[in-house]
Design a protein around this motif. Structure first.
Motif, PDB file in Angstrom:
ATOM      1  N   VAL A 312       0.866  -1.171   0.000  1.00  0.00           N
ATOM      2  CA  VAL A 312       0.000   0.000   0.000  1.00  0.00           C
ATOM      3  C   VAL A 312       0.913   1.234   0.000  1.00  0.00           C
ATOM      4  O   VAL A 312       2.135   1.099   0.104  1.00  0.00           O
ATOM      5  N   PRO A 313       0.371   2.444  -0.114  1.00  0.00           N
ATOM      6  CA  PRO A 313       1.235   3.637  -0.029  1.00  0.00           C
ATOM      7  C   PRO A 313       1.875   3.743   1.358  1.00  0.00           C
ATOM      8  O   PRO A 313       1.260   4.181   2.327  1.00  0.00           O
ATOM      9  N   PHE A 314       3.096   3.302   1.445  1.00  0.00           N
ATOM     10  CA  PHE A 314       3.797   3.257   2.719  1.00  0.00           C
ATOM     11  C   PHE A 314       5.294   3.189   2.439  1.00  0.00           C
ATOM     12  O   PHE A 314       5.737   3.251   1.300  1.00  0.00           O
ATOM     13  N   VAL A 315       6.076   3.051   3.477  1.00  0.00           N
ATOM     14  CA  VAL A 315       7.533   2.980   3.393  1.00  0.00           C
ATOM     15  C   VAL A 315       7.943   1.896   2.401  1.00  0.00           C
ATOM     16  O   VAL A 315       7.469   0.761   2.465  1.00  0.00           O
ATOM     17  N   LEU A 316       8.838   2.258   1.489  1.00  0.00           N
ATOM     18  CA  LEU A 316       9.307   1.314   0.475  1.00  0.00           C
ATOM     19  C   LEU A 316      10.279   0.313   1.101  1.00  0.00           C
ATOM     20  O   LEU A 316      11.170   0.680   1.860  1.00  0.00           O
ATOM     21  N   SER A 317      10.117  -0.962   0.764  1.00  0.00           N
ATOM     22  CA  SER A 317      10.976  -2.013   1.315  1.00  0.00           C
ATOM     23  C   SER A 317      12.337  -2.032   0.634  1.00  0.00           C
ATOM     24  O   SER A 317      12.442  -1.853  -0.580  1.00  0.00           O
ATOM     25  N   TRP A 318      13.377  -2.316   1.417  1.00  0.00           N
ATOM     26  CA  TRP A 318      14.710  -2.520   0.840  1.00  0.00           C
ATOM     27  C   TRP A 318      14.675  -3.647  -0.179  1.00  0.00           C
ATOM     28  O   TRP A 318      15.395  -3.620  -1.176  1.00  0.00           O
ATOM     29  N   SER A 319      13.853  -4.681   0.083  1.00  0.00           N
ATOM     30  CA  SER A 319      13.882  -5.885  -0.743  1.00  0.00           C
ATOM     31  C   SER A 319      13.554  -5.597  -2.205  1.00  0.00           C
ATOM     32  O   SER A 319      14.031  -6.307  -3.096  1.00  0.00           O
ATOM     33  N   LEU A 320      12.743  -4.573  -2.484  1.00  0.00           N
ATOM     34  CA  LEU A 320      12.431  -4.263  -3.875  1.00  0.00           C
ATOM     35  C   LEU A 320      13.686  -3.821  -4.616  1.00  0.00           C
ATOM     36  O   LEU A 320      14.020  -4.338  -5.685  1.00  0.00           O
TER      37      LEU A 320
END
Length: 416
Positions: A312-320
């Motif tokens: 959802v619109p939230f903190v982007l994951s490092w994993s991406l």
């Protein structure tokens, strides 16, 4: 330079920076954390601290988070006083502002500069809350969200400078914050995260290793929960497996809740979704791997024909970004944080967060015709190298900002 890191989940966003500083040598570094099992990192002294106070379960909702954060902040005060008694006063403090740990730093050391990590401003609209109608916000949510921002408002005055990792995250903060916050990602070690065509992953159920020759697709989140689109992934899963009879899903993540409301079910959202789609799935081809060591995560992504990232619109994951660095072919949710790093048809593919069938169709197409999408992974890696690589791009920016806050004699030499 003498640096104090303050992070309840140390090393958190500072893991790459700390490794680099240790390798350079000549710096005296100390970290404060709430972790019960802090990492052992030779080259930095790590001390645990306890919050001075925790609110009761029935504390007033509008001030409960502030009360908790003040307890953490004053716990840091007491820990810093002990450090000072032992002869350590930093040249610079680095820390995450979100849990209140930095709130009273200027009351301890008024002349010591503070550089704070501003991760997210709590939004009643335009963020994670209320985005998915399946999980509606209550009538009190806007007030609770804004009350939580008391910590952000206090800390924008505490810090000498702030930073946010993505433009979308920076834009969640009011305009009045922006002049004091620079935008730069923590950094991805693209020199260490590369494609590996020889990677193998053992699957006990098969009794053999799986490789890039197998039809593997992957999903990862710290925890399997709605904020990271786990329910959407699970609803797409039956159609993906039905369309691709030889495909296997490798799923990485825990069964707890990191963000948002916890599931009422035993076993969390995973158990909920298993019950919902259970009779439609070939469970023999679904592999829940739990949380895995970082080296295993890399191998799993390196053999993946298609990696699914949802949020959802939230903190982007490092994993991406890490997956992009390893040239994964990404199918991701068409949501604002993702669109900042993934361009549809160029560095990955985007699918409607609310349409599991569209997600399934896109993933099935990639699995069926990998050659048609073979250019996406290399383009994704190039994008990471140009914009998010730690050594060549983000480290120089962070060092320049750190050095701007301290006298020349304490500054860190810039990498050549």
């Amino acid at each position: 330079m003498k640096i104090l890191f303050v992070h309840q989940n140390f090393p958190g966003q500072y893991r790459q920076l700390i490794d680099w500083l240790i390798a350079q040598g000549g710096h005296e570094m100390v970290a404060l954390t709430q972790s019960k099992t802090p990492p052992n990192i030779p080259g930095i002294k790590i001390f645990g601290y306890r919050p001075h106070h925790r609110p009761k379960d029935d504390a007033y909702a509008l001030s409960k988070y502030w009360e908790e954060c003040c307890g953490s902040g004053f716990g840091v005060v007491r820990a810093c006083k002990r450090l000072e008694e032992q002869g350590f006063v930093p040249d610079l403090v680095l820390g995450h502002v979100g849990w209140g740990e930095l709130t009273f730093m200027k009351q301890i050391w008024p002349s010591v500069p503070v550089l704070g990590f501003f991760e997210y401003f709590y939004l009643a609209q335009g963020g994670s809350v209320g985005f998915d109608p399946e999980f509606p916000a209550s009538e009190h949510t806007p007030f609770i969200m804004h009350a939580r921002n008391a910590v952000n408002f206090a800390n924008i005055e505490t810090v000498d400078l702030g930073h946010a990792p993505t433009q979308w995250q920076l834009n969640t903060f009011p305009e009045s914050f922006h002049s004091k916050i620079y935008c730069c990602h923590d950094g991805i070690r693209a020199d260490l995260l590369k494609p590996n065509h020889a990677a193998k992953v053992p699957l006990g159920r098969l009794g053999r290793d799986v490789t890039r020759e197998d039809e593997i697709f992957t999903y990862m989140a710290r925890n399997m929960e709605p904020t990271r689109g786990f329910h959407v992934f699970m609803r797409a899963l039956p159609d993906i497996l039905a369309a691709r009879p030889k495909a296997r899903a490798l799923i990485i993540g825990g069964s707890e809740t990191s963000y948002g409301k916890k599931s009422d079910a035993d076993g969390g959202y995973r158990a909920e979704m298993e019950r919902e789609v259970g009779d439609r799935l070939d469970w023999d081809r679904v592999h829940f791997l739990g949380r895995v060591p970082y080296a295993d995560f890399q191998k799993i992504i390196q053999i993946s024909r298609c990696h699914i990232y949802l949020t959802v619109p939230f903190v982007l994951s490092w994993s991406l970004l890490e997956s992009m660095a390893m040239e994964a072919t990404i199918v991701a949710s068409d949501t604002a944080p993702v669109r900042e790093v993934v361009t549809h048809g160029e560095t990955g593919l985007l699918a409607d967060f609310f349409d599991p069938k569209a997600l399934a169709n896109q993933v099935a197409e990639v699995l069926a015709s990998p050659a048609d999408y073979a250019g996406l992974g290399p383009a994704a890696r190039r994008h990471v190298l140009e914009n998010y690589d730690f050594l060549s791009h983000t480290l120089p920016i962070h060092l320049e900002k750190m050095n701007s806050l301290v006298p020349k004699a304490a500054q860190i030499p810039m990498p050549v």
